[in-house]
Design an enzyme around this catalytic site. Structure first.
Site, PDB file in Angstrom:
ATOM      1  N   ARG A  64       0.810  -1.157  -0.146  1.00  0.00           N
ATOM      2  CA  ARG A  64       0.106   0.259   0.085  1.00  0.00           C
ATOM      3  C   ARG A  64       0.876   1.306   0.129  1.00  0.00           C
ATOM      4  NH1 ARG A  64      -4.191   0.185   5.042  1.00  0.00           N
ATOM      5  NH2 ARG A  64      -4.837  -1.372   3.855  1.00  0.00           N
ATOM      6  N   ARG A 118      -1.755   7.307   9.170  1.00  0.00           N
ATOM      7  CA  ARG A 118      -1.793   6.808   7.877  1.00  0.00           C
ATOM      8  C   ARG A 118      -2.148   7.845   6.688  1.00  0.00           C
ATOM      9  NH1 ARG A 118      -3.872   1.208   7.830  1.00  0.00           N
ATOM     10  NH2 ARG A 118      -3.070   0.231   9.922  1.00  0.00           N
ATOM     11  N   LYS A 151      -3.597   2.106  14.826  1.00  0.00           N
ATOM     12  CA  LYS A 151      -3.719   2.783  13.631  1.00  0.00           C
ATOM     13  C   LYS A 151      -4.275   4.114  13.915  1.00  0.00           C
ATOM     14  CE  LYS A 151      -5.946  -0.361  11.229  1.00  0.00           C
ATOM     15  NZ  LYS A 151      -7.004  -0.793  10.076  1.00  0.00           N
ATOM     16  N   LYS A 187      -5.995   7.699  11.774  1.00  0.00           N
ATOM     17  CA  LYS A 187      -6.219   8.182  10.612  1.00  0.00           C
ATOM     18  C   LYS A 187      -6.825   9.755  10.678  1.00  0.00           C
ATOM     19  CE  LYS A 187      -7.413   3.827   8.944  1.00  0.00           C
ATOM     20  NZ  LYS A 187      -8.220   2.805   8.428  1.00  0.00           N
ATOM     21  N   CYS A 240     -15.195  -3.335   0.019  1.00  0.00           N
ATOM     22  CA  CYS A 240     -13.921  -3.493   0.192  1.00  0.00           C
ATOM     23  C   CYS A 240     -13.403  -4.605  -0.658  1.00  0.00           C
ATOM     24  CB  CYS A 240     -13.871  -3.732   1.812  1.00  0.00           C
ATOM     25  SG  CYS A 240     -14.425  -5.320   2.064  1.00  0.00           S
ATOM     26  N   CYS A 300      -7.804 -10.786   1.451  1.00  0.00           N
ATOM     27  CA  CYS A 300      -7.889 -10.118   2.819  1.00  0.00           C
ATOM     28  C   CYS A 300      -7.993 -11.442   3.906  1.00  0.00           C
ATOM     29  CB  CYS A 300      -9.160  -9.094   3.131  1.00  0.00           C
ATOM     30  SG  CYS A 300      -9.365  -8.700   4.653  1.00  0.00           S
ATOM     31  N   CYS A 349     -16.327  -8.232   6.358  1.00  0.00           N
ATOM     32  CA  CYS A 349     -16.198  -8.409   7.731  1.00  0.00           C
ATOM     33  C   CYS A 349     -16.536  -7.014   8.457  1.00  0.00           C
ATOM     34  CB  CYS A 349     -15.034  -8.929   8.115  1.00  0.00           C
ATOM     35  SG  CYS A 349     -13.662  -7.601   8.618  1.00  0.00           S
ATOM     36  N   CYS A 391     -13.840  -1.470   6.168  1.00  0.00           N
ATOM     37  CA  CYS A 391     -12.832  -0.687   5.265  1.00  0.00           C
ATOM     38  C   CYS A 391     -13.641   0.287   4.253  1.00  0.00           C
ATOM     39  CB  CYS A 391     -12.027  -1.726   4.580  1.00  0.00           C
ATOM     40  SG  CYS A 391     -10.935  -2.634   6.044  1.00  0.00           S
TER      41      CYS A 391
HETATM   42 FE1  SRM Z   1      -8.707  -1.548   6.143  1.00  0.00          FE
HETATM   43  C1  SRM Z   1      -7.497  -4.179   8.026  1.00  0.00           C
HETATM   44  C2  SRM Z   1      -8.341  -3.003   3.343  1.00  0.00           C
HETATM   45  C3  SRM Z   1      -9.598   1.289   4.560  1.00  0.00           C
HETATM   46  C4  SRM Z   1     -10.528  -0.401   9.038  1.00  0.00           C
HETATM   47  N1  SRM Z   1      -7.999  -3.321   5.741  1.00  0.00           N
HETATM   48  C5  SRM Z   1      -7.521  -4.192   6.697  1.00  0.00           C
HETATM   49  C6  SRM Z   1      -6.613  -5.309   5.981  1.00  0.00           C
HETATM   50  C7  SRM Z   1      -5.394  -4.849   5.741  1.00  0.00           C
HETATM   51  C8  SRM Z   1      -6.680  -6.648   6.513  1.00  0.00           C
HETATM   52  C9  SRM Z   1      -5.700  -7.141   7.431  1.00  0.00           C
HETATM   53  O1  SRM Z   1      -5.529  -6.363   8.691  1.00  0.00           O
HETATM   54  O2  SRM Z   1      -5.106  -8.153   7.402  1.00  0.00           O
HETATM   55  C10 SRM Z   1      -7.164  -5.160   4.569  1.00  0.00           C
HETATM   56  C11 SRM Z   1      -6.467  -5.668   3.303  1.00  0.00           C
HETATM   57  C12 SRM Z   1      -7.260  -6.291   2.324  1.00  0.00           C
HETATM   58  C13 SRM Z   1      -6.493  -6.370   1.142  1.00  0.00           C
HETATM   59  O3  SRM Z   1      -6.424  -7.707   0.688  1.00  0.00           O
HETATM   60  O4  SRM Z   1      -6.261  -5.747   0.428  1.00  0.00           O
HETATM   61  C14 SRM Z   1      -8.062  -3.551   4.567  1.00  0.00           C
HETATM   62  N2  SRM Z   1      -8.867  -0.774   4.430  1.00  0.00           N
HETATM   63  C15 SRM Z   1      -8.546  -1.850   3.429  1.00  0.00           C
HETATM   64  C16 SRM Z   1      -8.858  -1.003   1.935  1.00  0.00           C
HETATM   65  C17 SRM Z   1      -7.814  -1.431   0.881  1.00  0.00           C
HETATM   66  C18 SRM Z   1     -10.109  -1.293   1.556  1.00  0.00           C
HETATM   67  C19 SRM Z   1     -10.608  -0.597   0.232  1.00  0.00           C
HETATM   68  O5  SRM Z   1     -11.475  -1.613  -0.421  1.00  0.00           O
HETATM   69  O6  SRM Z   1     -10.208   0.246  -0.473  1.00  0.00           O
HETATM   70  C20 SRM Z   1      -8.569   0.776   2.468  1.00  0.00           C
HETATM   71  C21 SRM Z   1      -7.279   0.995   2.541  1.00  0.00           C
HETATM   72  C22 SRM Z   1      -7.027   2.267   2.697  1.00  0.00           C
HETATM   73  C23 SRM Z   1      -5.788   3.034   2.379  1.00  0.00           C
HETATM   74  O7  SRM Z   1      -5.204   3.227   1.334  1.00  0.00           O
HETATM   75  O8  SRM Z   1      -4.903   3.325   3.447  1.00  0.00           O
HETATM   76  C24 SRM Z   1      -9.041   0.188   3.964  1.00  0.00           C
HETATM   77  N3  SRM Z   1      -9.779   0.156   6.722  1.00  0.00           N
HETATM   78  C25 SRM Z   1     -10.107   1.156   5.881  1.00  0.00           C
HETATM   79  C26 SRM Z   1     -11.177   2.102   6.535  1.00  0.00           C
HETATM   80  C27 SRM Z   1     -11.652   3.304   5.745  1.00  0.00           C
HETATM   81  C28 SRM Z   1     -11.015   4.622   6.163  1.00  0.00           C
HETATM   82  O9  SRM Z   1      -9.954   4.411   6.739  1.00  0.00           O
HETATM   83  O10 SRM Z   1     -11.481   5.646   5.924  1.00  0.00           O
HETATM   84  C29 SRM Z   1     -11.517   1.775   7.814  1.00  0.00           C
HETATM   85  C30 SRM Z   1     -12.503   2.119   8.572  1.00  0.00           C
HETATM   86  C31 SRM Z   1     -12.084   3.324   9.414  1.00  0.00           C
HETATM   87  C32 SRM Z   1     -11.321   2.818  10.791  1.00  0.00           C
HETATM   88  O11 SRM Z   1     -10.198   2.615  10.778  1.00  0.00           O
HETATM   89  O12 SRM Z   1     -12.091   2.943  11.781  1.00  0.00           O
HETATM   90  C33 SRM Z   1     -10.445   0.444   7.727  1.00  0.00           C
HETATM   91  N4  SRM Z   1      -9.090  -2.108   8.192  1.00  0.00           N
HETATM   92  C34 SRM Z   1      -9.904  -1.459   9.168  1.00  0.00           C
HETATM   93  C35 SRM Z   1      -9.810  -2.378  10.168  1.00  0.00           C
HETATM   94  C36 SRM Z   1     -10.728  -2.189  11.564  1.00  0.00           C
HETATM   95  C37 SRM Z   1      -9.774  -1.149  12.665  1.00  0.00           C
HETATM   96  C38 SRM Z   1     -10.524  -1.035  13.897  1.00  0.00           C
HETATM   97  O13 SRM Z   1     -10.408  -0.027  14.374  1.00  0.00           O
HETATM   98  O14 SRM Z   1     -11.245  -1.949  14.381  1.00  0.00           O
HETATM   99  C39 SRM Z   1      -9.049  -3.667  10.002  1.00  0.00           C
HETATM  100  C40 SRM Z   1      -8.682  -4.537  11.093  1.00  0.00           C
HETATM  101  C41 SRM Z   1      -7.426  -4.012  12.214  1.00  0.00           C
HETATM  102  O15 SRM Z   1      -6.921  -3.155  12.177  1.00  0.00           O
HETATM  103  O16 SRM Z   1      -7.157  -5.079  13.059  1.00  0.00           O
HETATM  104  C42 SRM Z   1      -8.529  -3.354   8.777  1.00  0.00           C
HETATM  105 FE1  SF4 Z   2     -10.937  -7.211   4.720  1.00  0.00          FE
HETATM  106 FE2  SF4 Z   2     -12.814  -6.898   6.366  1.00  0.00          FE
HETATM  107 FE3  SF4 Z   2     -11.507  -4.823   5.486  1.00  0.00          FE
HETATM  108 FE4  SF4 Z   2     -13.116  -6.040   4.169  1.00  0.00          FE
HETATM  109  S1  SF4 Z   2     -13.602  -4.884   5.865  1.00  0.00           S
HETATM  110  S2  SF4 Z   2     -10.962  -5.503   3.357  1.00  0.00           S
HETATM  111  S3  SF4 Z   2     -12.900  -7.986   4.621  1.00  0.00           S
HETATM  112  S4  SF4 Z   2     -10.797  -6.309   6.969  1.00  0.00           S
END
Ligand code: SRM
Ligand code: SF4
Length: 573
Positions: free
Chosen positions: A73, A142, A211, A213, A432, A438, A477, A481
């Site tokens: 990323r 981030r 993390k 943001k 997502c 993922c 899930c 995201c």
């Molecule tokens: Fe996310 C984890 C993809 C934006 C909340 N996110 C992940 C992981 C890295 C899975 C992992 O930990 O093993 C995913 C990788 C999937 C893959 O195969 O690529 C993943 N997140 C993404 C992306 C690519 C989704 C998309 O379809 O675009 C986004 C990448 C953003 C970037 O360029 O930095 C992405 N993730 C978000 C957002 C939206 C935002 O930031 O505005 C959120 C919700 C906002 C927030 O953070 O509260 C988000 N991702 C999570 C979480 C839950 C965090 C939490 O507080 O509980 C996880 C899991 C974790 O961190 O444990 C996670």
């Molecule tokens: Fe993976 Fe869940 Fe984020 Fe979708 S919402 S990319 S399934 S961690």
């Protein structure tokens, strides 16, 4: 007795400022994986170890190790990417990754399917185009988002510049990234040994508890979904000038099914700060979270829980004391929507911008629609830049009047113009990544939503709503995201083929959805939504949005605060 620190805290503390044994892991030819602890540290460098989940059981049956590969990323403040940078990424995607580029919900891009043996070359390649991946993931700040508004070019440039400055200010200072990926010079032994406490003046040696943001936004468009951010800056523009920012804190989406102590939360308005104070205020917010965030339980470690544990008044005092900035009362503003403005737009200097809808952010060639080749062809002739949007789309920006026809003909030649043909429902959708990459996915998302939308488009047309915009977001899930909990329709994966359905989020992203049906599969999703579309068509008030309608008619209750998300359920933490 102090609670026991989570294992990731031990790994960070022992990592010598994010070095761990990453170099040794990369050099180990016996496995396609990294050593366990290094899989945590690699995130800070912008890469995740994954395995192909479609192949998992077959590989297991054959007693092979999982089909490991890496997701990379980038960190791209405000989503700005020059056309030369885009061509560089395109080349790496084709040669070293899975041949596609994935635009993300945070204005950046990801590459998938990079083998360990190609990881260093890929990251070095990204850096060779003056981009980096440091802090794209991990317990640090981030990618900082900034709006993709085009009309107000001067305000956009100013806000964009602030996002860039803040991104720089909060970037980790360790030299580990350069050493590992760019063969950078090793620094003084005490930095390498991780004993020099001045290496990370803001983060310290265990970085943040979780993390973090940040986003900027310029009303009336809430395209960066400011209320979902740990820290948000809402631009206050008066008389054509940027006067400062309203500051929001404590937004976040992630939760776990069945654990009511975890919940999505909208950020709170903390106060107004003049432009000159924004770095000091941001640093104060970050260091308060550094010092008070929960380092024992990662499910309770985001800023939103720190604020709910101590109260917003306490938090404001901390920020004021640490920054020396007396925050003023928030200034008035209003949001109208949280999507992107598609198609052609002309800015106040006469330059053109074209925002293209990219379904779920996946840039690849598919049949007649040759998006990846088309964007590469445009990048080759366009002397402006690309702007990645916070909603997985891309804008071809800064086009001179004389260059417009050429871009338009390339859009047509490669079959990628779709903003006129896709329904408003689809244009307001996001999913997502989920399967197959993922590791946390419980249900399909990116691969499933387009087909479901075909059926929902038909249901909308049947109800006479074909021209109506409703926000719909899906995740595989509950981590959120694609920010599903602030969509009017949110579908959140529960198990293979089943989803929780949340309804009633606001079109402008400033109200949470409410759980309406649990664990339902496609037939019930369609049945429920078809019925509600019918009622909406028949009973809505003038310009009443779908989410607002569902609340007025008591289909769901309005959820304005994270602690109300689970309704009557007990909060056990
Ligand atoms: Fe996310 C984890 C993809 C934006 C909340 N996110 C992940 C992981 C890295 C899975 C992992 O930990 O093993 C995913 C990788 C999937 C893959 O195969 O690529 C993943 N997140 C993404 C992306 C690519 C989704 C998309 O379809 O675009 C986004 C990448 C953003 C970037 O360029 O930095 C992405 N993730 C978000 C957002 C939206 C935002 O930031 O505005 C959120 C919700 C906002 C927030 O953070 O509260 C988000 N991702 C999570 C979480 C839950 C965090 C939490 O507080 O509980 C996880 C899991 C974790 O961190 O444990 C996670
Ligand atoms: Fe993976 Fe869940 Fe984020 Fe979708 S919402 S990319 S399934 S961690």
């Amino acid at each position: 007795m102090a609670p026991q620190l989570s294992d990731v805290e031990r790994i960070k503390a022992a990592s010598r400022h994010l070095r761990g044994t990453l170099s040794e892991s990369l050099a180990n030819p016996v496995t396609g994986a990294l050593a366990d602890d290094d899989t945590q540290l690699s995130k800070f460098h912008g890469t995740y170890q994954q395995d192909d989940r479609d192949l998992r059981s077959e590989r297991k049956r054959q007693r092979l190790e999982p089909a490991y590969s890496f997701m990379i990323r980038a960190r791209l403040p405000g989503g700005i990417c020059s056309t030369a940078q885009w061509l560089n990424v395109d080349g790496i995607a084709r040669e070293l990754a899975n041949g596609s580029i994935r635009l993300t919900t945070r204005q950046s891009f990801q590459l998938h399917g990079v083998l360990k043996s190609n990881l260093k070359a890929s990251i070095a390649g990204i850096n060779s185009a003056m981009m980096d991946t440091l802090a794209a993931c991990g317990d640090v700040n981030r990618n900082v988002m900034a709006p993709t508004i085009h009309e107000l070019s001067r305000i956009h440039a100013e806000v964009q510049e602030h996002a860039k400055q803040l991104s720089e200010h909060l970037a980790p200072r360790t030299n580990a990234y350069h050493e590992i990926w760019l063969d950078g010079e090793k620094l003084a032994p005490e930095q390498e040994a991780g004993t020099d406490d001045s290496v990370e003046p803001i983060y310290g040696k265990t970085y943040l508890p979780r993390k973090f943001k940040i986003a900027f936004v310029v009303p009336p468009q809430n395209d960066t979904d400011i209320y979902a951010q740990d820290l948000g800056f809402i631009a206050i523009v008066k008389g054509g000038l940027l006067r400062g920012y309203n500051v929001t804190v404590g937004g976040g989406m992630g939760m776990s099914h069945g654990e009511t102590a975890t919940y999505p939360r909208l950020g709170d308005l903390l106060g107004f700060c003049p432009v000159d104070d924004l770095i000091a205020v941001a640093q104060a917010v970050v260091t308060t979270q550094r010092d008070f965030g929960d380092r024992s339980n990662r499910k309770h470690a985001r800023l939103k829980y720190t604020i709910d544990a101590h109260g917003i008044a306490w938090f404001r005092e901390q920020v004021v004391e640490r920054s020396g900035v007396s925050l003023l009362a928030p200034q008035k503003f209003a949001f109208v929507g949280n999507g992107d403005a598609y198609g052609w737009q002309r800015d106040d200097t006469g330059r053109w911008h074209y925002t293209l809808f990219v379904q779920n952010g996946r840039v690849s060639d598919s049949g007649e629609r040759r998006l990846m080749s088309g964007l590469a062809a445009i990048a080759a002739v366009h002397d402006g830049e690309f702007r990645l949007t916070p909603n997985q789309n891309i804008a071809i920006s800064n086009i001179a009047e004389s260059g417009r026809a050429r871009i338009a003909s390339l859009l047509e030649e490669f079959g990628i113009e779709n903003t006129l043909t896709a329904t408003p429902l689809r244009l307001h959708s996001m999913a997502c990544v989920a399967f197959p990459t993922c590791g946390l996915a419980m249900a399909e998302s990116e691969r499933y939503l387009p087909g479901l939308l075909d059926k929902l488009d038909a249901a909308m047309a049947h109800a006479g709503l074909g021209e109506e915009a409703i926000t719909i977001r899906m995740t595989g899930c509950p981590n959120g995201c694609a920010r599903p909990y602030i969509a009017e329709i949110g579908l959140v994966g529960k198990g293979p083929g089943t989803y929780n359905l949340y309804l009633g989020g606001a079109f402008a992203g400033d109200r949470l959805g409410c759980l309406y049906r649990e664990n339902i599969a496609e037939p019930e999703i369609l049945e429920v939504l078809q019925a509600l579309f019918g009622r909406y068509a028949a009973e809505r008030l003038d310009s009443e949005r779908f989410g607002a309608f569902l609340i007025r008619t008591s289909v769901v209750r309005a959820v304005n605060a994270g602690k109300e998300f689970h309704g009557e359920e007990k909060h056990d933490g």
